[in-house]
Scaffold this active site. Structure first.
Site, PDB file in Angstrom:
ATOM      1  N   ASP A 138       1.223  -0.852   0.259  1.00 51.84           N
ATOM      2  CA  ASP A 138      -0.263  -0.344   0.029  1.00 51.84           C
ATOM      3  C   ASP A 138       0.449   0.404  -0.100  1.00 51.84           C
ATOM      4  OD1 ASP A 138      -1.814  -1.855   0.059  1.00 51.84           O
ATOM      5  OD2 ASP A 138      -2.732  -1.113   1.838  1.00 51.84           O
ATOM      6  N   HIS A 176       3.699  -2.212   3.205  1.00 54.53           N
ATOM      7  CA  HIS A 176       3.269  -0.943   2.593  1.00 54.53           C
ATOM      8  C   HIS A 176       4.765  -0.565   1.852  1.00 54.53           C
ATOM      9  CE1 HIS A 176       0.175  -1.202   6.166  1.00 54.53           C
ATOM     10  NE2 HIS A 176      -0.321  -0.916   5.490  1.00 54.53           N
TER      11      HIS A 176
END
Length: 256
Positions: free
Chosen positions: A62, A208
Site C-alpha cells: 500500500d 507498505h
C-alpha cells in the site's frame, strides 16, 4: 361427532406448535440481527486469501504518501526477480508522484486502488463512498494507463455497504491474511519472522511502501529469499484470484 372434535383439536394443537416455532425463530433472528454476518452466497465479499494447495503467495504494498520508501522496494523486487507483485495506490499520491508511478507500471507490477481520501469508508454515507471510489478510479486510469479492478480500502475499513458499492463499480475488495505489521516499525527481524511464519499457500501479504514504514525495504529481501527457499512462487492478486476457491471471510456491520 366426537371424532371430528378430536381431529380438529389435534389440528389446532399442531397449528399452535408450528406458529409458536415460527414466532420464536423470528424473535431469535431479530435479537441476533446485529450478529448475523453480512454475506450470503449471492453477496459480494472481501478476499483475504485463496484456498489452494499450490505454493503461491501474493506480496502487496500500500502507498498513500512519501517518496523515500517506494523506490527501494521497487528496486529490491526487480533485483530479486519478483515480477509479480501488487501495489495499491491512493489517488492523491499517484497524482503527485508520476515518476514513481511510472516505475511501478514499467516494471509490470499490478496496480490496485487504495481509494481517494485516506478515511474509513464505512463511516461515510453511500454517495460519498461511491464518489471516493470513482474519483480514485478516474485518477488512476489517467496516471497509470491501466483500469484497476481491485481495491483495498484505506485502513482496511469497510462494511456491507462498502462491499456492495465497490462491487457495483466493478471492484473486488482485497484484504490480507498475513499482516506484516511493518506500519508499526517493530524491527526488521520481527517483520521477517511474522511474514515467513504465517505464510501459507494462497496467502495475501500486507506490506507498505509509504515513508512511515521505515523497515520494510530492509526486511523484504530476506522475506523473498526465505519464502523462495520454502518453495513459494510470487503471483499478483489477480493471478491468485484465478485459482478456484476464494476465502471470503464473514464481515459484520459497522455497528456489530
Amino acid at each position: 361427532m366426537n371424532f371430528f372434535y378430536v381431529l380438529d383439536g389435534r389440528r389446532i394443537k399442531r397449528f399452535l406448535i408450528i406458529a409458536t416455532a415460527i414466532l420464536f425463530s423470528v424473535a431469535v433472528i431479530y435479537a441476533e440481527k446485529d450478529n448475523i454476518t453480512v454475506f450470503s452466497q449471492n453477496e459480494p465479499s472481501a478476499v483475504y486469501s485463496v484456498i489452494t494447495d499450490k505454493k503461491v503467495i501474493a506480496l502487496t504494498f500500500d502507498i498513500s504518501w512519501g517518496d523515500k520508501r517506494p523506490e527501494p522496494i521497487i528496486n529490491i523486487l526487480k533485483e530479486k526477480g519478483v515480477t509479480n507483485a501488487t501495489f495499491f495506490l491512493s489517488s492523491p499520491w499517484t497524482k503527485t508522484h508520476p515518476e514513481i508511478v511510472k516505475q511501478i507500471v514499467d516494471a509490470g507490477f499490478e496496480i490496485g486502488s487504495h481509494g481517494h481520501k485516506h478515511v474509513n469508508y464505512n463511516e461515510l454515507p453511500d454517495e460519498e463512498i461511491r464518489k471516493q471510489i470513482q474519483t480514485a478510479h478516474m485518477i488512476l486510469e489517467v496516471e497509470t494507463g491501466t483500469t484497476p479492478r481491485l481495491i483495498r480500502m484505506p485502513n482496511g475499513a469497510f462494511d456491507k455497504r462498502v462491499l456492495r458499492i465497490a462491487n457495483e463499480l466493478g471492484y473486488t475488495v482485497i484484504q490480507w491474511d498475513t499482516d506484516s505489521l511493518d506500519w508499526k516499525n517493530p524491527g526488521v527481524n520481527n517483520i521477517i519472522n511474522r511474514v515467513v511464519s504465517r505464510a501459507h499457500p494462497g496467502d495475501i501479504v500486507l506490506m507498505h511502501a509509504s515513508d512511515s514504514c521505515k523497515q520494510t525495504h530492509e526486511a523484504l529481501p530476506v522475506i523473498i529469499d526465505r519464502l523462495r527457499a520454502e518453495g513459494y512462487e510470487f503471483v499478483t492478486v489477480t493471478e491468485l484470484l484465478k485459482l478456484a476457491e476464494v476465502d471470503g471471510r464473514d464481515v459484520k456491520d459497522q455497528g456489530s
